[in-house]
Design an enzyme around this catalytic site. Structure first.
Site, PDB file in Angstrom:
ATOM      1  N   ASP A  23       0.957  -0.910   0.046  1.00 44.78           N
ATOM      2  CA  ASP A  23      -0.038   0.095   0.125  1.00 44.78           C
ATOM      3  C   ASP A  23       0.900   1.082  -0.059  1.00 44.78           C
ATOM      4  OD1 ASP A  23      -2.118   1.680   0.058  1.00 44.78           O
ATOM      5  OD2 ASP A  23      -3.444   0.774   1.732  1.00 44.78           O
TER       6      ASP A  23
HETATM    7  C1  BGC Z   1      -5.016   3.103   0.411  1.00 46.36           C
HETATM    8  C2  BGC Z   1      -5.077   2.175  -0.747  1.00 46.36           C
HETATM    9  C3  BGC Z   1      -5.176   2.989  -2.318  1.00 46.36           C
HETATM   10  C4  BGC Z   1      -3.650   3.685  -2.170  1.00 46.36           C
HETATM   11  C5  BGC Z   1      -3.526   4.327  -3.428  1.00 46.36           C
HETATM   12  C6  BGC Z   1      -3.799   4.010   0.234  1.00 46.36           C
HETATM   13  O1  BGC Z   1      -3.702   5.240   0.895  1.00 46.36           O
HETATM   14  O2  BGC Z   1      -5.102   2.526   1.750  1.00 46.36           O
HETATM   15  O3  BGC Z   1      -6.442   1.797  -0.811  1.00 46.36           O
HETATM   16  O4  BGC Z   1      -5.414   2.037  -3.199  1.00 46.36           O
HETATM   17  O5  BGC Z   1      -3.873   4.544  -1.090  1.00 46.36           O
HETATM   18  O6  BGC Z   1      -4.056   5.469  -3.805  1.00 46.36           O
END
Ligand code: BGC
Length: 765
Positions: free
Chosen positions: A283
């Protein structure tokens, strides 16, 4: 499947069977043999497109362009700006071995055409609908350069304080598994071959992100292996079995090890046990966050993450910045780097990017395929099936010629209809509830409107909720003034409109930034200023229909007692207002059912229907009794149970019947039930099948969903609904983590929700 696809699949199986290398293996072997170690590490690096929020331009000063030219980027995410992506792809092709970039985006519930938020979609219990809604999202995103979507989020959530409950499919692992499959098929198609309308799914957040302690986002997870395997992991597993191409590791830890470097989760379970052969991306900044978790410096955590099975680092520059050093120092091996790089190259190969790096960059598709009338019509159809009628004393459906006062801060808020994660939407073009009602009535001048209230009494809190996100990305953003009109004056205006009307439609609840990422709430009741409005409306004596916008279950005890009807509409997307009006006026009979329990009080959380019994069980609806498992101040039961939702008609369930009272462990039985539509309107009913393993070698939940069917039943008609049970549905992970179906008696229950079931006993030999 077409004949061509069947032949291709057969050829692949034959090659694998004969131990021969596929074309893809040969291609990737060859490429890997030519790449430098730096280039390989570069493939493991994912960045957000510069200017995530502001306008995007490809310039040589841009950090991403510099890194790309130096072979230090494998992909970019965060935009569907076709011109930008085309330009940057050209640079990728000019650099090093000319390996195309993969382009990711958070396509969470639709792209430009916004579908209901995922939690709303789950309440449809309609897997075809979810798959088709997802296909539209794939079609739109793929027309705009995106070939990889950061969806589905399949995290099971038992705690409504967690804001990201809005992004998932609720609290049940069986239903969650079915939903996970529908999303994967929707994004990737069902053939295993990516057409230019199919995109790579990314299942997230692996794993257990929704099990955060106390519902506080990013928090520690404290469950044991048996409970996670039985209660949480099925959706992740189902997505792997459906062929999901990638996974995203989660921010939380499990068993004291951050998920992003957890080899039990990534390697033992996902790859070895479930056979996943795609790649895993972290993530955003999750690798560097392992430093704050207290594991080591960036070099240490990057090396450990790679070794544990992570393939791509999103936004930490941990891999690209330290892996070469770790290789030189013997902390990682060339094989570790090759393995991860191979997985990224394979994904690009499967997407067809080596054949045509511009496959998804066809600007001529945009006008014909994105935000079209056809897609919006489908979004309306989806939204019609995602509204849960929580209460109705008969005030609904409304008459189209009634005088209606539409009041509340969410009545005329087009952008709130889109909900969390709708950055690609057409701001202001979604249909508000007020607009939807005006479009539906006989005479729009019979519809009056008042905003009616602030959100919260606390102005700073309201400002933080509404503008906190935008200020995070743009610190200098000038926040518009709030609370400029006194709350008392706003309420007085709404009350006057209510008095002059036959019926009030009160549009209240959460604005999008109150749920989603980084939006946990310790108090999940109606925002206080809105509650003041509801109380003032109640005092008028007019019938009130509360139309609830929310991304999570709220505590609605007062509302349940005092409102005449409650229609939970979540955030329904581009066509929200029209779809809501379709239900309010009875053009569509509501059919959605909850996939999360609604607590009475926040102190009941975590609350989920498939809980264990304890040694001192206490009946759900009985008052406090000392020394049993209950509360002094509230019954154990939720206000609205899992699986619950009303219709404008009524359904009567007969007793469940078994084709045999005994079943051999390798056999099966049929469970059938008659369901009669006893009302005067045709309707859809979601018939639910639950089991309870009465005695087992480990403790088992009081109820577990193991089947459901959504059936159309005409007024007066009776339908027989049939399910098949096999050992698979009756099995669980025992104390030693073996998947077992233990002999003995099982209660087999059928009903309209998890509370009102009827049971019969099945003996498994
Ligand atoms: C979130 C994810 C997301 C990623 C990219 C993160 O902060 O937890 O769900 O896909 O950002 O935007």
């Amino acid at each position: 499947m077409t004949k061509r696809l069947i032949l291709a699949a057969a050829a692949i199986l034959l090659l694998v069977g004969c131990g021969q290398k596929s074309e893809m293996d040969k291609f990737v072997d060859n490429l890997l043999s030519e790449m430098t170690i730096e280039e390989k590490i570069g493939q493991l690096n994912l960045h957000s497109a510069s200017g995530f929020i502001s306008a995007l331009r490809v310039t040589e000063e841009d950090e991403n362009v510099k890194m790309l030219r130096a072979g230090q980027l494998g992909g970019l995410y965060g935009t569907s700006n076709v011109e930008y992506l085309t330009e940057i792809q050209k640079i990728a092709l000019e650099s090093g071995h000319g390996i195309p970039l993969i382009f990711g985006l958070d396509v969470i519930h639709g792209h430009e055409t916004v579908m209901p938020i995922p939690l709303a979609m789950s309440t449809s219990w309609n897997m075809d609908l979810i798959e088709n809604a997802t296909r539209i999202a794939a079609k739109e995103a793929s027309a705009m350069g995106v070939n990889w979507v950061f969806s589905p989020m399949v995290d099971i959530a038992r705690d409504a304080r967690w804001g990201r409950i809005a992004e998932g499919g609720g609290e049940d692992p069986y239903l969650g598994g079915e939903i996970a499959k529908a999303y994967v098929y929707g994004y990737q198609g069902r053939t295993g071959i990516f057409s230019d309308h199919d995109v790579l799914a990314c299942v997230k957040h692996y794993a257990l992100y929704g099990a955060a302690e106390a519902g506080r986002d990013y928090n520690t997870v404290n469950y044991g292996r048996q409970e996670i395997l039985n209660g949480f992991m099925n959706p992740y597993k189902a997505a792997a079995k459906a062929g999901a191409g990638s996974y995203m590791s989660s921010f939380n830890e499990f068993e004291g090890i951050p998920a992003t470097m957890n080899s039990y989760l990534m390697d033992d379970l996902l790859r070895k046990s479930w056979g996943f052969d795609g790649f895993i991306v972290s993530d955003a900044t999750a690798v560097m966050e392992e430093v704050a978790h207290g594991i080591g410096d960036l070099q240490e955590v990057s090396a450990r993450s790679l070794k544990a099975g992570l393939d791509m680092d999103m936004n930490s520059d941990g891999f690209v910045g330290t892996l070469k050093k770790s290789l030189d120092e013997g902390k990682v091996s060339k094989a570790d780097i090759d393995r991860a790089c191979r997985r990224i190259l394979e994904a690009k190969y499967k997407l067809g990017l080596f054949d045509d790096p511009f496959k998804y960059l066809k600007p001529e598709r945009v006008a014909a395929e994105v935000f079209t009338k056809e897609n919006r019509d489908f979004s309306r159809k989806v939204a019609q099936e995602c509204q849960v009628l929580l209460k109705n004393d008969g005030v609904l459906p409304l008459k189209k010629n009634a005088r209606i006062a539409v009041v509340g801060p969410l009545a005329d808020d087009s952008s709130a209809m889109n909900g969390t994660w709708s950055m690609s939407s057409h701001a202001g073009e979604s249909i508000s509830i007020l607009q939807g009602i005006k479009d539906a009535v006989t005479n729009p001048s019979n519809v009056s409107y008042a905003e009616g209230s602030w959100l919260f009494r606390d102005k700073d809190l309201e400002e933080n909720i509404k503008y906190g996100m935008i200020k995070y990305f743009m610190p200098n953003y000038a926040v518009p003034a709030l609370h400029t009109v006194p709350q008392e004056r706003m309420i007085a205006e709404a009350v006057a409109k209510a008095r002059a009307a036959d019926v009030v439609v009160a549009c209240v609840g959460e604005v999008p930034n109150m749920n989603g990422e980084g939006s946990s709430r310790a108090d999940i009741s109606m925002p206080d200023a809105e509650l003041e409005l509801l109380k003032a409306l109640k005092a008028t004596g007019k019938p009130i229909v509360m139309v609830l916008t929310t991304g999570r279950p709220l505590t609605l005890l007062w509302e349940d007692e005092n409102m005449n009807a409650i229609l939970n509409t979540w955030s329904e997307g581009s066509e929200a207002g029209h779809a809501i009006a379709d239900v309010l006026f009875g053009d569509v009979n509501p059919s959605a059912k909850l996939t999360t329990s609604f607590p009475r009080m926040v102190g009941q959380l975590p609350l989920y229907y498939n809980h264990k019994n304890t040694g001192r069980p206490h009946p759900d609806y009985e008052p406090y009794r000392k020394f049993t498992s209950c509360y002094i101040d509230v019954v154990n039961a939720p206000l609205y149970p899992f699986g619950y939702g009303l219709s404008y008609t009524t359904f009567e369930y007969g007793e469940p019947r078994l084709s045999a009272n005994e079943m051999a462990a390798d056999g099966s039985v049929k469970v059938s039930v008659d369901v009669k539509n006893t009302g005067s309107m045709d309707g859809k009913e979601i018939v639910q099948l639950y089991i309870h393993d009465i005695y087992a070698t480990s403790t088992r939940p009081v109820k577990e969903l193991k089947g459901f069917q959504k059936v159309d039943i005409k007024a007066g008609e009776t339908k027989t609904v049939e399910f098949t049970l096999t050992a698979e549905e009756l099995s669980y992970y025992d104390h030693e983590l073996n998947w077992v179906c233990e002999p003995g008696d099982f209660e087999i229950m059928v009903g309209p929700n998890s509370r009102d079931t009827k049971a019969v006993v099945l003996t498994v030999n």
